[in-house]
Enzyme design. Structure first.
Site, PDB file in Angstrom:
ATOM      1  N   MET A 227     -17.547  -8.514 -37.161  1.00  0.00           N
ATOM      2  CA  MET A 227     -17.672  -9.981 -37.196  1.00  0.00           C
ATOM      3  C   MET A 227     -17.770 -10.566 -35.782  1.00  0.00           C
ATOM      4  O   MET A 227     -17.209 -11.625 -35.508  1.00  0.00           O
ATOM      5  CB  MET A 227     -16.467 -10.615 -37.918  1.00  0.00           C
ATOM      6  CG  MET A 227     -16.325 -10.160 -39.359  1.00  0.00           C
ATOM      7  SD  MET A 227     -14.807 -10.745 -40.130  1.00  0.00           S
ATOM      8  CE  MET A 227     -13.624  -9.542 -39.531  1.00  0.00           C
TER       9      MET A 227
ATOM     10  N   ASP B 150     -18.045  -9.755 -53.298  1.00  0.00           N
ATOM     11  CA  ASP B 150     -18.325 -10.510 -52.077  1.00  0.00           C
ATOM     12  C   ASP B 150     -19.829 -10.598 -51.849  1.00  0.00           C
ATOM     13  O   ASP B 150     -20.599  -9.837 -52.438  1.00  0.00           O
ATOM     14  CB  ASP B 150     -17.769  -9.748 -50.862  1.00  0.00           C
ATOM     15  CG  ASP B 150     -16.272  -9.724 -50.831  1.00  0.00           C
ATOM     16  OD1 ASP B 150     -15.663 -10.580 -51.484  1.00  0.00           O
ATOM     17  OD2 ASP B 150     -15.726  -8.854 -50.138  1.00  0.00           O
TER      18      ASP B 150
ATOM     19  N   LYS C  47     -18.526 -15.114 -49.317  1.00  0.00           N
ATOM     20  CA  LYS C  47     -18.006 -15.854 -48.170  1.00  0.00           C
ATOM     21  C   LYS C  47     -18.949 -15.630 -47.015  1.00  0.00           C
ATOM     22  O   LYS C  47     -19.369 -14.533 -46.748  1.00  0.00           O
ATOM     23  CB  LYS C  47     -16.615 -15.338 -47.773  1.00  0.00           C
ATOM     24  CG  LYS C  47     -15.496 -16.109 -48.401  1.00  0.00           C
ATOM     25  CD  LYS C  47     -14.168 -15.564 -47.965  1.00  0.00           C
ATOM     26  CE  LYS C  47     -13.872 -14.269 -48.658  1.00  0.00           C
ATOM     27  NZ  LYS C  47     -12.560 -13.729 -48.427  1.00  0.00           N
TER      28      LYS C  47
HETATM   29  N1  SAH Z   1     -14.246  -4.529 -45.384  1.00  0.00           N
HETATM   30  C1  SAH Z   1     -15.464  -4.433 -44.609  1.00  0.00           C
HETATM   31  C2  SAH Z   1     -15.489  -5.415 -43.456  1.00  0.00           C
HETATM   32  C3  SAH Z   1     -15.569  -6.847 -43.900  1.00  0.00           C
HETATM   33  S1  SAH Z   1     -15.688  -7.943 -42.541  1.00  0.00           S
HETATM   34  C4  SAH Z   1     -15.619  -3.007 -44.098  1.00  0.00           C
HETATM   35  O1  SAH Z   1     -14.673  -2.209 -44.186  1.00  0.00           O
HETATM   36  O2  SAH Z   1     -16.700  -2.687 -43.616  1.00  0.00           O
HETATM   37  C5  SAH Z   1     -17.436  -8.176 -42.433  1.00  0.00           C
HETATM   38  C6  SAH Z   1     -18.008  -7.462 -41.226  1.00  0.00           C
HETATM   39  O3  SAH Z   1     -18.223  -6.097 -41.508  1.00  0.00           O
HETATM   40  C7  SAH Z   1     -19.356  -7.977 -40.787  1.00  0.00           C
HETATM   41  O4  SAH Z   1     -19.262  -9.152 -40.026  1.00  0.00           O
HETATM   42  C8  SAH Z   1     -19.832  -6.811 -39.954  1.00  0.00           C
HETATM   43  O5  SAH Z   1     -19.178  -6.807 -38.701  1.00  0.00           O
HETATM   44  C9  SAH Z   1     -19.304  -5.636 -40.748  1.00  0.00           C
HETATM   45  N2  SAH Z   1     -20.333  -5.075 -41.662  1.00  0.00           N
HETATM   46  C10 SAH Z   1     -20.293  -5.063 -42.993  1.00  0.00           C
HETATM   47  N3  SAH Z   1     -21.373  -4.425 -43.502  1.00  0.00           N
HETATM   48  C11 SAH Z   1     -22.104  -4.016 -42.444  1.00  0.00           C
HETATM   49  C12 SAH Z   1     -23.333  -3.293 -42.298  1.00  0.00           C
HETATM   50  N4  SAH Z   1     -24.029  -2.864 -43.346  1.00  0.00           N
HETATM   51  N5  SAH Z   1     -23.775  -3.054 -41.036  1.00  0.00           N
HETATM   52  C13 SAH Z   1     -23.100  -3.453 -39.958  1.00  0.00           C
HETATM   53  N6  SAH Z   1     -21.935  -4.152 -40.037  1.00  0.00           N
HETATM   54  C14 SAH Z   1     -21.449  -4.434 -41.262  1.00  0.00           C
END
Ligand code: SAH
Length: 265
Positions: free
Chosen positions: A182, A48, A70
């Site tokens: 998100m 991703d 995405k």
């Molecule tokens: N599977 C991922 C989530 C994917 S949805 C997980 O478990 O973390 C994508 C969302 O994850 C982003 O919009 C944000 O809200 C969060 N996210 C992912 N990486 C991040 C980071 N380094 N810092 C803060 N939020 C993060």
């Protein structure tokens, strides 16, 4: 001739396996050992956009890296095509490391990819990762639960079909921590929804952007000011929004104390 039986050449290829691997929030040190081992031995990696460049750099030079990045409102590869890609690679006999930000099963569509593999008879294994809520809480030193302030923690998606129709009542409030993934694009609507559902406008909020990455930012505000803060601070994400008393804790105290201890030793 029985048309259902595969041609001899096809029959000889043993299908590969798909590994759904959580890559954590960004810092390569936050990979599990299993994720790191798989990554460093991978031949095909499907990843991703959220997977940190430093993590991708751990792949062998000869590995084939396929990005299915995405972004909100811009799907470079629809989910069914990603599913088909994973299955096709595996059926061609190749093991696939499917690298996903955070944990594959937390807002990661890992369940859909698992189902697609199962339906095609492809073996699929899941390697958990540190989800953004956990990585962000640790990096910002905000305990998601604390005996003084929260014994319930919930994760919600702030960008999904029918946000306003969703019932979040009971997920946030005294004694509870709500972590919104998100949520930046809908920050104002989310704050209004929570206040509408009974939350105090002055409820503490922390927005943690780029958790565990060098450019990480932690911005605090009251719930009522969330939309303005996100716009004013130019928060673009990825970020989690933490709502509840724990968000008011000031992680900087801990930093100062750690520095003082270093001075003593
Ligand atoms: N599977 C991922 C989530 C994917 S949805 C997980 O478990 O973390 C994508 C969302 O994850 C982003 O919009 C944000 O809200 C969060 N996210 C992912 N990486 C991040 C980071 N380094 N810092 C803060 N939020 C993060």
């Amino acid at each position: 001739m029985n048309m259902m039986s595969p041609a001899p050449a096809e029959r000889e290829i043993a299908p590969g396996k798909v590994w759904l691997v959580g890559a954590g929030p960004g810092d390569p040190d936050l990979l599990t050992l299993r994720a790191a081992r798989l990554l460093m031995a991978a031949k095909v990696i499907v990843h991703d956009g959220l997977v940190d460049a430093r993590i991708l750099a751990m792949a062998p030079a000869a590995a084939r890296l396929i990005s299915v990045a995405k972004r909100r409102n811009r799907h470079s590869m629809p989910q069914d095509e990603i599913n088909a890609l994973l299955v096709a690679e595996a059926l061609a006999g190749r093991d696939v490391v499917r690298l996903k930000g955070g944990d594959p099963f937390v807002f990661g569509r890992g369940g859909e990819e698992l189902d697609a593999c199962r339906a095609a008879g492809v073996d699929c294994e899941v390697v958990p990762g540190i989800s953004a809520a956990l990585g962000a809480a640790a990096a910002a030193r905000l305990p998601l639960t604390h005996r003084d302030s929260a014994s319930v923690v919930s994760f919600v998606a702030g960008q999904c079909k029918g946000l306003t129709e969703q019932d979040w009542r009971g997920l946030a409030g005294p004694g509870r921590t709500l972590v919104i993934y998100m949520g930046l694009a809908n920050a104002e609507a989310i704050a209004a929804k929570l206040i509408d559902e009974g939350l105090a406008p002055e409820t503490a909020v922390a927005v943690i952007e780029n958790a565990s990455r060098p450019e990480m930012r932690v911005v605090r505000c009251a719930l009522v000011g969330l939309g303005e803060t996100v716009a004013g601070q130019n928060l673009r994400g990825p970020a989690v929004i933490v709502v509840g008393a724990v968000a008011a804790r000031d992680g900087r105290d801990f930093e100062l104390r750690a520095l003082a201890l270093e001075g003593v030793s």
